[in-house]
Write a protein that holds these residues in place. Structure first.
Motif, PDB file in Angstrom:
ATOM      1  N   SER A 294       0.823  -1.215   0.000  1.00 59.27           N
ATOM      2  CA  SER A 294       0.000   0.000   0.000  1.00 59.27           C
ATOM      3  C   SER A 294       0.855   1.261   0.000  1.00 59.27           C
ATOM      4  N   SER A 295       2.064   1.207   0.536  1.00 61.02           N
ATOM      5  CA  SER A 295       2.959   2.374   0.511  1.00 61.02           C
ATOM      6  C   SER A 295       3.279   2.778  -0.916  1.00 61.02           C
ATOM      7  N   PHE A 296       3.654   1.795  -1.730  1.00 57.38           N
ATOM      8  CA  PHE A 296       4.000   2.097  -3.125  1.00 57.38           C
ATOM      9  C   PHE A 296       2.759   2.488  -3.923  1.00 57.38           C
ATOM     10  N   LEU A 297       1.625   1.837  -3.661  1.00 55.09           N
ATOM     11  CA  LEU A 297       0.391   2.203  -4.353  1.00 55.09           C
ATOM     12  C   LEU A 297      -0.049   3.615  -3.983  1.00 55.09           C
ATOM     13  N   PHE A 298       0.055   3.958  -2.698  1.00 60.20           N
ATOM     14  CA  PHE A 298      -0.331   5.285  -2.231  1.00 60.20           C
ATOM     15  C   PHE A 298       0.533   6.360  -2.880  1.00 60.20           C
ATOM     16  N   VAL A 299       1.844   6.170  -2.860  1.00 59.75           N
ATOM     17  CA  VAL A 299       2.754   7.164  -3.428  1.00 59.75           C
ATOM     18  C   VAL A 299       2.564   7.266  -4.939  1.00 59.75           C
ATOM     19  N   ALA A 300       2.397   6.118  -5.606  1.00 65.30           N
ATOM     20  CA  ALA A 300       2.221   6.138  -7.061  1.00 65.30           C
ATOM     21  C   ALA A 300       0.947   6.881  -7.458  1.00 65.30           C
ATOM     22  N   CYS A 301      -0.142   6.632  -6.732  1.00 64.31           N
ATOM     23  CA  CYS A 301      -1.411   7.304  -7.048  1.00 64.31           C
ATOM     24  C   CYS A 301      -1.342   8.797  -6.755  1.00 64.31           C
ATOM     25  N   SER A 302      -0.800   9.142  -5.606  1.00 62.57           N
ATOM     26  CA  SER A 302      -0.803  10.547  -5.190  1.00 62.57           C
ATOM     27  C   SER A 302       0.254  11.386  -5.907  1.00 62.57           C
ATOM     28  N   PHE A 342     -14.784  -1.924  -0.083  1.00 61.46           N
ATOM     29  CA  PHE A 342     -14.746  -3.274  -0.642  1.00 61.46           C
ATOM     30  C   PHE A 342     -13.663  -4.148  -0.004  1.00 61.46           C
ATOM     31  N   PHE A 343     -12.710  -3.527   0.657  1.00 60.76           N
ATOM     32  CA  PHE A 343     -11.680  -4.284   1.382  1.00 60.76           C
ATOM     33  C   PHE A 343     -11.710  -3.821   2.837  1.00 60.76           C
ATOM     34  N   ARG A 344     -12.675  -4.340   3.580  1.00 62.76           N
ATOM     35  CA  ARG A 344     -12.891  -3.859   4.950  1.00 62.76           C
ATOM     36  C   ARG A 344     -11.663  -4.051   5.835  1.00 62.76           C
ATOM     37  N   ARG A 345     -10.907  -5.100   5.576  1.00 66.62           N
ATOM     38  CA  ARG A 345      -9.720  -5.387   6.387  1.00 66.62           C
ATOM     39  C   ARG A 345      -8.434  -4.998   5.670  1.00 66.62           C
ATOM     40  N   GLY A 346      -8.558  -4.225   4.607  1.00 68.02           N
ATOM     41  CA  GLY A 346      -7.394  -3.813   3.851  1.00 68.02           C
ATOM     42  C   GLY A 346      -7.083  -4.797   2.733  1.00 68.02           C
ATOM     43  N   ILE A 347      -6.059  -4.476   1.962  1.00 65.29           N
ATOM     44  CA  ILE A 347      -5.700  -5.301   0.815  1.00 65.29           C
ATOM     45  C   ILE A 347      -5.294  -6.710   1.241  1.00 65.29           C
ATOM     46  N   MET A 348      -4.502  -6.812   2.277  1.00 63.62           N
ATOM     47  CA  MET A 348      -3.991  -8.116   2.719  1.00 63.62           C
ATOM     48  C   MET A 348      -4.658  -8.629   3.990  1.00 63.62           C
ATOM     49  N   GLY A 349      -5.473  -7.804   4.644  1.00 62.46           N
ATOM     50  CA  GLY A 349      -6.035  -8.222   5.933  1.00 62.46           C
ATOM     51  C   GLY A 349      -4.929  -8.345   6.956  1.00 62.46           C
ATOM     52  N   ASP A 350      -4.833  -9.544   7.570  1.00 66.47           N
ATOM     53  CA  ASP A 350      -3.707  -9.786   8.486  1.00 66.47           C
ATOM     54  C   ASP A 350      -2.794 -10.876   7.927  1.00 66.47           C
ATOM     55  N   ARG A 351      -2.878 -11.106   6.605  1.00 68.84           N
ATOM     56  CA  ARG A 351      -2.066 -12.146   5.976  1.00 68.84           C
ATOM     57  C   ARG A 351      -0.732 -11.587   5.504  1.00 68.84           C
ATOM     58  N   GLU A 352       0.208 -12.483   5.294  1.00 70.18           N
ATOM     59  CA  GLU A 352       1.511 -12.126   4.764  1.00 70.18           C
ATOM     60  C   GLU A 352       1.762 -12.891   3.480  1.00 70.18           C
ATOM     61  N   LEU A 353       2.668 -12.387   2.675  1.00 69.62           N
ATOM     62  CA  LEU A 353       2.987 -13.019   1.404  1.00 69.62           C
ATOM     63  C   LEU A 353       3.489 -14.439   1.608  1.00 69.62           C
ATOM     64  N   TRP A 354       4.330 -14.635   2.628  1.00 70.77           N
ATOM     65  CA  TRP A 354       4.918 -15.949   2.846  1.00 70.77           C
ATOM     66  C   TRP A 354       3.948 -16.937   3.512  1.00 70.77           C
TER      67      TRP A 354
END
Length: 368
Positions: A294-302, A342-354
């Protein structure tokens, strides 16, 4: 699940990370240095570290703190003060006789000092503040950030902080580029370096979360009474989480100083903390991967993708309505509201990539 299957998601994660770093390095060598992509990557890496440090408090320990901008300010100033070359100090501190500090330290040492200074202030602030709960704690830490911003602009501290004037001429990311004898850049590293710094710091945070201390932080977040009954010292662990989070926020502040090439207290407003909090919420409270993405998405959009909305656009002789200076922020706010809906818990929720590979295998096993 055997050991090889449990290790597979981590191996995939490391491969993905290595490919990202290789792509950043190669892109920097073949694309023009002025490309907006590199601006987004540098600022995104900086915000990713600060967002992860904030998530350590809000997402993994359950401490609602809004003092991130204040700790970033401390880190940025400490970095600037201790890395400005001696031959230009008289120029930077022109109103304060060259300043109080008359020596410099290496960049790495300065960044560590930035984190330690922020952690020290966090320790002092945390003694009384961490006794508060939820909203009261947030207000207290937000007040600290505003107070520290005002203090750093105080002219009586001018010999150290340069008062309301900006610090400048300290090493930036561009100084890491490798040059030949004629001063021509032969290897660009100004984008890879913030990725390396942020990557190392985020890796340390991940290791902390996966340790016994991290499990104690999660226990405090889930239920303080039960955690205390299990023998966890609430005050000690809260103070520890607060100081560690502030340490990495201070390092993030030093990175922001290197990105901006100048430091001035008035730019570290509460709006900066709200941006970091927004990144944490969009990515998923309790997810390191979500905060980074979300950091990169936020900066890219803004900063990049929506820039055209601030300029008048013509289609033939027809002027597209609404496109004016500031309309980008309106559209950006609408996008944020849609994501939150549409993403009440955020993009990843509490999950991690690994963890995603292991989760999918567990779900397939349950279905069978």
């Amino acid at each position: 699940m055997n050991k090889e299957q449990s290790k597979r998601p981590f191996i995939v994660t490391w491969v993905v990370v290595a490919l990202i770093y290789a792509a950043v390095f190669i892109s920097e060598q073949i694309m023009p240095p002025s490309s907006m992509l590199f601006t987004v990557l540098k600022k995104g890496a900086t915000y990713a570290l600060v967002a992860v440090s904030m998530n350590l408090l809000n997402g993994f320990t359950g401490i609602f703190s809004l003092g991130q901008a204040g700790f970033m300010l401390i880190g940025a100033y400490v970095y600037g003060i201790f890395t400005i070359p001696l031959d230009v100090r008289a120029q930077v501190y022109q109103y304060f006789n060259g300043g109080l500090v008359q020596f410099t330290v290496p960049v790495v040492i300065a960044m560590i000092l930035s984190g330690l200074a922020a952690a020290f202030f966090a320790f002092l602030i945390g003694l009384p503040v961490l006794r508060l709960k939820s909203d009261y704690l947030a207000i207290a830490t937000l007040g600290f950030a505003e107070i520290i911003r005002a203090i750093f602009q105080w002219n009586n501290l001018g010999p150290l902080t340069n008062g309301s004037n900006m610090l400048r001429l300290f090493p930036s990311f561009n100084d890491f580029n490798i040059k030949d004898a004629n001063g021509k850049v032969i290897v660009y590293l100004s984008t890879l370096i913030p990725f390396i710094i942020a990557g190392v710091c985020i890796f340390l945070i991940v290791m902390l979360i996966r340790s016994n201390y991290g499990r104690a932080f999660k226990a405090i977040r889930d239920d303080e009474v039960a955690a205390e009954a299990m023998g966890i010292n609430l005050a000690h662990h809260k103070q520890l989480a607060f100081c560690i989070s502030s340490f990495f926020a201070g390092v993030g502040g030093a990175m922001l100083a290197m990105y901006q090439t100048t430091v001035q207290a008035k730019s570290f407003t509460s709006a900066m903390t709200y941006e970091i909090l927004l990144i944490v919420v969009i990515g998923g409270v309790g997810s390191i991967t979500g905060s980074v993405l979300s950091s990169f998405l936020f900066v890219a959009c803004s900063e990049w993708w929506l820039r055209f909305l601030d300029e008048k656009q013509m289609i033939g002789n027809f002027e597209v309505p609404l496109l004016r200076n500031g309309f980008r922020l309106v559209v950006f706010s609408v996008i944020i509201m849609i994501v939150v809906l549409f993403f009440r818990r955020g993009i990843m929720g509490d999950r991690e990539l690994w963890d995603m590979g292991a989760d999918s295998k567990a779900e397939r096993g349950a279905k069978q």
